[in-house]
Design a protein around this motif. Sequence first.
Motif, PDB file in Angstrom:
ATOM      1  N   LEU A 102      37.057 -69.527 -19.687  1.00 45.52           N
ATOM      2  CA  LEU A 102      37.443 -69.140 -21.046  1.00 45.52           C
ATOM      3  C   LEU A 102      37.373 -67.628 -21.199  1.00 45.52           C
ATOM      4  N   VAL A 103      36.309 -67.042 -20.677  1.00 45.71           N
ATOM      5  CA  VAL A 103      36.166 -65.580 -20.745  1.00 45.71           C
ATOM      6  C   VAL A 103      37.330 -64.916 -20.020  1.00 45.71           C
TER       7      VAL A 103
ATOM      8  N   ILE B  59      40.503 -65.143 -22.027  1.00 46.72           N
ATOM      9  CA  ILE B  59      40.494 -64.206 -23.148  1.00 46.72           C
ATOM     10  C   ILE B  59      40.758 -62.789 -22.650  1.00 46.72           C
ATOM     11  N   GLU B  60      40.209 -62.452 -21.504  1.00 49.63           N
ATOM     12  CA  GLU B  60      40.443 -61.115 -20.939  1.00 49.63           C
ATOM     13  C   GLU B  60      41.915 -60.913 -20.601  1.00 49.63           C
TER      14      GLU B  60
ATOM     15  N   LEU C 167      45.672 -69.788 -25.580  1.00 48.12           N
ATOM     16  CA  LEU C 167      44.670 -70.721 -25.043  1.00 48.12           C
ATOM     17  C   LEU C 167      45.265 -72.122 -24.885  1.00 48.12           C
TER      18      LEU C 167
END
Lengths: 185, 210
Positions: A120-121, A124-125, A178
């Motif tokens: 997820l990180v 997002i990046e 996402l």
Amino acid sequence: MLDEEIIELLFQRSEQALKELELKYGKICMQTSYNILGNRSDAEECVNDGYLGVWNAIPPTRPDPLITYVLRIVRNISLNRYHKNQAQKRNSSYDLAVEELADFIAAPESIESVLEAKELVSTIESFLDSLSTRDRVIFVRRYWFFDDYGQIAGRTGITEKNVSVRLTRLRKQLKDYLEERGNFL
Amino acid sequence: MKETKIVEAIGNVDDKYIKEAVTYRAKKQKLHTGLMSFVAAAAVLFLVLGMGMFRNEVKANSVISIDINPSIEITVNKHDKVIAANALNEDAQIVLQGMDLKNVDLDIALNAIIGSLLKNGYLDEVYNVVNVCVENDDEERAGQLGDLVSGEISSLFDEKDLIGGVNTQLCTRDDENKKLADSYGVSVGKLNLAQEVSANLGISLDVAVA
């Protein structure tokens, strides 16, 4: 004073290091903590705890850049304090920022493992990388620093209304991003 | 709370994003006078927000004229949604070709128009000046709309790596001005600017408008 010099003072266990840290980064640490807690005295305590955290971590760590290292410590301490404080009124900038992101996740069970959290990180990046510099700064200032719209407007040179409009669009873009990548179904 | 998952994830992004957000400061926007914009501009985007007519089905709140060499007039309602977009000259017809902007949010319409201007060569990478002319009886509303539009255009320039400045002013529209603007095939906003240039440079209005 340069970051390297502050770190060197920490290695020498000189308390001057903490004074220099406060001089250089005190304001931004205080603002970040206050954004979360909405309370000046709580924020001061958390920032001071943050300096202690830095004192305990350096040495042996030699963080680069120092600013983000210090900010992460202060931010985490402030978030912990916020969650512990059950009687906290929901009126801080953090509350409002978190509420804006309320419709992002289909179900908490969909993210369980550390691997999924890391993914997820990473997603997002890559989303942040797809943005213009200004949009990326607007997003990070809102959802990492929990700045209010006025603070973001002052930094980015646009009006508060424009900040609101851009954040609405950015949240939608992130949600679509996402969902396309299957993070939230 | 479920939303804390996303907040936590954002909190764990790489240091480079944090550092960028710490050090970022917007560059100051240059404000250009009408005179400079006519002399120096490769392309001029002219935006006029004005009081519109009230119709039974659709209440127009503001009229927006976009002038580069193309001249485009957009009517929006009080919710900043586009009611109509009209091409005032041939170049504008090219820009608006194939676009249906009805019921589209103003910021999205601006995005589409700027994109089309760029695609069709009316904006370039050299220098572009945007003139935003706001016309509304409610000065506060006019100011807010002017800020919104100029901010949106600045952001779009940023995104598309265009260089330029935004000039915001309050314009007045009356029937006589409107007739004169129509006779030149330009918006009232551009006419106001041309009148200013004509007076400052001592050139004819015909030349200033062209």
